[in-house]
Design an enzyme around this catalytic site. Structure first.
Site, PDB file in Angstrom:
ATOM      1  N   GLY A  47       0.685  -1.255  -0.033  1.00 58.97           N
ATOM      2  CA  GLY A  47      -0.022   0.129  -0.018  1.00 58.97           C
ATOM      3  C   GLY A  47       0.723   1.211   0.004  1.00 58.97           C
ATOM      4  N   ASN A 101       1.526   3.187  -2.619  1.00 58.98           N
ATOM      5  CA  ASN A 101       0.933   4.052  -3.453  1.00 58.98           C
ATOM      6  C   ASN A 101      -0.290   4.714  -2.820  1.00 58.98           C
ATOM      7  OD1 ASN A 101       2.084   4.275  -6.210  1.00 58.98           O
ATOM      8  ND2 ASN A 101       2.393   2.099  -5.949  1.00 58.98           N
ATOM      9  N   ARG A 128     -17.879 -17.710  -8.319  1.00 61.08           N
ATOM     10  CA  ARG A 128     -17.778 -17.213  -9.553  1.00 61.08           C
ATOM     11  C   ARG A 128     -17.016 -15.733  -9.630  1.00 61.08           C
ATOM     12  NH1 ARG A 128     -22.015 -16.823 -12.950  1.00 61.08           N
ATOM     13  NH2 ARG A 128     -23.181 -16.096 -11.205  1.00 61.08           N
ATOM     14  N   LEU A 173      -9.344  -7.222 -13.933  1.00 62.07           N
ATOM     15  CA  LEU A 173     -10.838  -6.845 -13.917  1.00 62.07           C
ATOM     16  C   LEU A 173     -11.797  -7.126 -15.244  1.00 62.07           C
ATOM     17  CD1 LEU A 173     -10.320  -3.516 -12.006  1.00 62.07           C
ATOM     18  CD2 LEU A 173     -11.402  -5.573 -11.163  1.00 62.07           C
ATOM     19  N   ASN A 195      -4.928   2.838 -13.323  1.00 67.80           N
ATOM     20  CA  ASN A 195      -3.971   2.229 -12.613  1.00 67.80           C
ATOM     21  C   ASN A 195      -2.647   2.433 -13.021  1.00 67.80           C
ATOM     22  OD1 ASN A 195      -3.128  -0.687 -11.849  1.00 67.80           O
ATOM     23  ND2 ASN A 195      -2.431  -0.973 -13.781  1.00 67.80           N
ATOM     24  N   HIS A 208       1.406   1.148 -13.011  1.00 67.46           N
ATOM     25  CA  HIS A 208       2.173  -0.040 -13.389  1.00 67.46           C
ATOM     26  C   HIS A 208       3.738   0.445 -13.412  1.00 67.46           C
ATOM     27  CE1 HIS A 208       2.852  -3.775 -15.442  1.00 67.46           C
ATOM     28  NE2 HIS A 208       3.824  -3.203 -16.120  1.00 67.46           N
ATOM     29  N   ASP A 219      -3.429  -3.583 -18.946  1.00 71.88           N
ATOM     30  CA  ASP A 219      -2.386  -2.614 -19.227  1.00 71.88           C
ATOM     31  C   ASP A 219      -2.381  -2.142 -20.417  1.00 71.88           C
ATOM     32  OD1 ASP A 219      -0.019  -4.772 -17.077  1.00 71.88           O
ATOM     33  OD2 ASP A 219      -1.516  -3.343 -16.563  1.00 71.88           O
ATOM     34  N   GLU A 229       6.472   6.254  -8.907  1.00 67.40           N
ATOM     35  CA  GLU A 229       5.073   6.017  -8.803  1.00 67.40           C
ATOM     36  C   GLU A 229       4.373   6.889  -7.757  1.00 67.40           C
ATOM     37  OE1 GLU A 229       6.157   1.523  -8.862  1.00 67.40           O
ATOM     38  OE2 GLU A 229       4.240   1.838  -8.450  1.00 67.40           O
TER      39      GLU A 229
HETATM   40  C1  GRF Z   1       3.767  -1.352  -7.117  1.00 63.84           C
HETATM   41  O1  GRF Z   1       5.199  -1.339  -7.958  1.00 63.84           O
HETATM   42  C2  GRF Z   1       2.832  -1.097  -8.159  1.00 63.84           C
HETATM   43  O2  GRF Z   1       3.039  -0.404  -9.362  1.00 63.84           O
HETATM   44  C3  GRF Z   1       2.558  -2.584  -8.412  1.00 63.84           C
HETATM   45  O3  GRF Z   1       2.722  -3.333  -7.420  1.00 63.84           O
HETATM   46  C4  GRF Z   1       3.817  -2.411  -6.652  1.00 63.84           C
HETATM   47  C5  GRF Z   1       3.088  -2.547  -5.079  1.00 63.84           C
HETATM   48  O4  GRF Z   1       2.626  -1.280  -4.653  1.00 63.84           O
HETATM   49  N1  GRF Z   1       1.258  -2.803  -9.032  1.00 63.84           N
HETATM   50  P1  GRF Z   1       2.135  -0.824  -3.133  1.00 63.84           P
HETATM   51  O5  GRF Z   1       3.159  -0.647  -2.374  1.00 63.84           O
HETATM   52  O6  GRF Z   1       1.326  -2.114  -2.817  1.00 63.84           O
HETATM   53  O7  GRF Z   1       1.264   0.431  -3.590  1.00 63.84           O
END
Ligand code: GRF
EC number: 2.1.2.2
Length: 211
Positions: free
Chosen positions: A14, A16, A66, A95, A109, A111, A152, A181
């Site tokens: 977490g 981000n 499901r 998703l 998102n 990436h 993506d 990021e």
């Molecule tokens: C990040 O590099 C994100 O881009 C990728 O997973 C990693 C973990 O991110 N999808 P976080 O620390 O859980 O936000």
């Protein structure tokens, strides 16, 4: 302009999510995290949310027969919370088109590569950085994009490059990309909140800031 209501989907540490929370606290971002939904229980992202009083929910695919049922629960939660924008922040589930249509044009998102390189099915977390080093590219980076019905493949909002160092390991590279990021994701949400993004086919045009 009312604060943009965010629903943040997570699956891990977490950092981000924390970058979004800190950007709101600093006043940089005029938004509010209404809910945090995790695909896994016991992850630190949930603690980060609880530490600042954000409502958290765990919706695990394995608890639903499901995929539709699993996604239906997330759709209900996000609509119940009245979110304007769904942010995938370290969320590792792909998703379905049904979910994407439920929030059409309202899902972004982050990436950890320069899309279209090192992305798509199976490219998430440390695997991305391992592939970057194995391929021997000199530049990688991070990308924030709208989510469409591919993996993506949605129109790109922001990208920033990170040089690959000769002595890099997947971990040291991931740490430098993560720093980028944490700048890029709040910036993209700010542009969305200020209605400065215009999608033109595959391109995302950024309108000048009204001063
Ligand atoms: C990040 O590099 C994100 O881009 C990728 O997973 C990693 C973990 O991110 N999808 P976080 O620390 O859980 O936000």
């Amino acid at each position: 302009m009312p604060a943009l209501k965010l629903g943040v989907l997570v699956s891990g540490n977490g950092t981000n999510l924390q970058a979004i929370i800190d950007s709101i606290k600093s006043g940089y971002l005029k938004a509010a995290v209404e809910v945090v939904v995790s695909s896994r229980d016991g992850v630190y992202a949930l603690e980060r949310a609880k530490n600042c009083g954000i409502r958290t929910f765990v919706v695990r695919p394995e608890d639903h027969g499901r995929a539709e049922e699993y996604e239906e629960e997330m759709i209900k939660l996000l609509n119940w919370a009245g979110v304007d924008l769904v942010v995938l922040a370290g969320f590792i589930k792909v998703l379905s088109p049904r979910f994407v249509r439920a929030f059409s044009g309202r899902i972004i998102n982050i990436h950890p590569s320069l899309i279209p390189s090192f992305c798509g099915k199976g490219f998430y977390g440390i695997r991305v950085h391992r592939a970057v080093l194995e391929y021997g590219v000199k530049v990688t980076g991070a990308t924030v994009h709208f989510v469409d019905e591919g993996t993506d493949t949605g129109p790109i909002i922001l990208q920033k490059a990170v040089a690959v160092e000769d002595d890099d390991t997947p971990e040291s590279l991931a740490a430098r990309v993560l720093k980028v990021e944490h700048e890029l994701l709040p910036e993209a949400i700010k542009l969305y909140a200020e209605n400065r993004l215009q999608v033109a086919g595959r391109r995302v045009l950024i309108r000048k800031e009204e001063l």
